[in-house]
Motif scaffolding. Structure first.
Motif, PDB file in Angstrom:
ATOM      1  N   LYS A   1      -2.103 -21.762 -21.526  1.00 47.70           N
ATOM      2  CA  LYS A   1      -2.193 -22.106 -20.102  1.00 47.70           C
ATOM      3  C   LYS A   1      -3.347 -21.370 -19.437  1.00 47.70           C
ATOM      4  N   TYR A   2      -3.492 -20.080 -19.765  1.00 42.22           N
ATOM      5  CA  TYR A   2      -4.572 -19.277 -19.195  1.00 42.22           C
ATOM      6  C   TYR A   2      -5.944 -19.771 -19.667  1.00 42.22           C
ATOM      7  N   VAL A   3      -6.061 -20.010 -20.959  1.00 41.54           N
ATOM      8  CA  VAL A   3      -7.337 -20.457 -21.519  1.00 41.54           C
ATOM      9  C   VAL A   3      -7.677 -21.864 -21.022  1.00 41.54           C
ATOM     10  N   MET A   4      -6.691 -22.734 -20.935  1.00 39.64           N
ATOM     11  CA  MET A   4      -6.932 -24.092 -20.461  1.00 39.64           C
ATOM     12  C   MET A   4      -7.370 -24.083 -18.997  1.00 39.64           C
ATOM     13  N   GLY A   5      -6.740 -23.287 -18.173  1.00 38.69           N
ATOM     14  CA  GLY A   5      -7.141 -23.194 -16.773  1.00 38.69           C
ATOM     15  C   GLY A   5      -8.549 -22.659 -16.609  1.00 38.69           C
ATOM     16  N   THR A   6      -8.866 -21.629 -17.386  1.00 35.22           N
ATOM     17  CA  THR A   6     -10.213 -21.055 -17.332  1.00 35.22           C
ATOM     18  C   THR A   6     -11.262 -22.051 -17.815  1.00 35.22           C
ATOM     19  N   SER A   7     -10.976 -22.730 -18.915  1.00 32.21           N
ATOM     20  CA  SER A   7     -11.958 -23.677 -19.449  1.00 32.21           C
ATOM     21  C   SER A   7     -12.122 -24.893 -18.532  1.00 32.21           C
ATOM     22  N   LEU A   8     -11.052 -25.343 -17.894  1.00 34.48           N
ATOM     23  CA  LEU A   8     -11.192 -26.459 -16.950  1.00 34.48           C
ATOM     24  C   LEU A   8     -11.972 -26.038 -15.709  1.00 34.48           C
ATOM     25  N   ALA A   9     -11.785 -24.803 -15.266  1.00 34.07           N
ATOM     26  CA  ALA A   9     -12.562 -24.312 -14.122  1.00 34.07           C
ATOM     27  C   ALA A   9     -14.050 -24.234 -14.487  1.00 34.07           C
TER      28      ALA A   9
END
Length: 64
Positions: A45-53
């Motif tokens: 969840k953390y990595v996905m949010g960062t990569s989408l940002a």
């Protein structure tokens, strides 16, 4: 002429973000479905949010 420029710019941002973002979401969805782990779900969840940002910022900067 300015309205067409802004419309085209926003269309490019949205299309680039969603076309590339679907790969990120799909990868992490399949990863969490393959390996059942609470720690993996939190990290993904953390990595996905960062990569989408970062992908959104890239889409905006590439469109300007």
């Amino acid at each position: 002429m300015d309205a067409f420029f802004y419309f085209n710019m926003f269309r490019n941002i949205i299309s680039k973000f969603f076309l590339d973002g679907i790969w990120v979401v799909g990868f992490f969805y399949l990863l969490t479905k393959t390996y059942e782990s609470d720690r993996l779900k939190q990290v993904s969840k953390y990595v996905m949010g960062t990569s989408l940002a970062l992908l959104f910022i890239y889409s905006v900067m590439g469109s300007i």
